[in-house]
Motif scaffolding. Structure first.
Motif, PDB file in Angstrom:
ATOM      1  N   MET A  22      32.925 -38.583 -11.206  1.00  0.00           N
ATOM      2  CA  MET A  22      33.834 -38.005 -12.156  1.00  0.00           C
ATOM      3  C   MET A  22      33.393 -38.350 -13.579  1.00  0.00           C
ATOM      4  SD  MET A  22      37.476 -37.669 -10.284  1.00  0.00           S
ATOM      5  CE  MET A  22      38.015 -36.885 -11.718  1.00  0.00           C
ATOM      6  N   ALA A  23      32.165 -38.638 -13.745  1.00  0.00           N
ATOM      7  CA  ALA A  23      31.645 -38.959 -15.074  1.00  0.00           C
ATOM      8  C   ALA A  23      31.874 -37.786 -16.020  1.00  0.00           C
ATOM      9  CB  ALA A  23      30.162 -39.279 -14.994  1.00  0.00           C
ATOM     10  N   GLY A  24      32.245 -38.115 -17.236  1.00  0.00           N
ATOM     11  CA  GLY A  24      32.455 -37.075 -18.239  1.00  0.00           C
ATOM     12  C   GLY A  24      33.799 -36.377 -18.150  1.00  0.00           C
ATOM     13  N   THR A  25      34.721 -36.881 -17.348  1.00  0.00           N
ATOM     14  CA  THR A  25      36.016 -36.211 -17.192  1.00  0.00           C
ATOM     15  C   THR A  25      37.151 -36.951 -17.882  1.00  0.00           C
ATOM     16  OG1 THR A  25      36.446 -37.325 -15.108  1.00  0.00           O
ATOM     17  CG2 THR A  25      35.349 -35.180 -14.995  1.00  0.00           C
TER      18      THR A  25
END
Length: 53
Positions: free
Chosen positions: A1-4
């Motif tokens: 979920m990187a960048g969320t």
């Protein structure tokens, strides 16, 4: 979920708090948060497990 991630300001303005009061309706969590906001910090009261369930 990187960048969320969602950026949340450290504190909200008086206008933000008034908008929350105007739109909280019967939600006990939002009403508790705005009633206990200190220095414009709304999420802190509910984030530490205080307030109504």
């Amino acid at each position: 979920m990187a960048g969320t991630g969602v950026r949340v300001p450290e504190e909200f303005t008086n206008a933000d708090l008034q908008t929350l009061r105007d739109t909280a309706g019967d939600d006990p969590r939002l009403n508790f948060a705005v009633a206990h906001a200190q220095r414009g910090q709304v999420t802190q009261p509910t984030g530490r497990g205080a307030g109504p369930a």
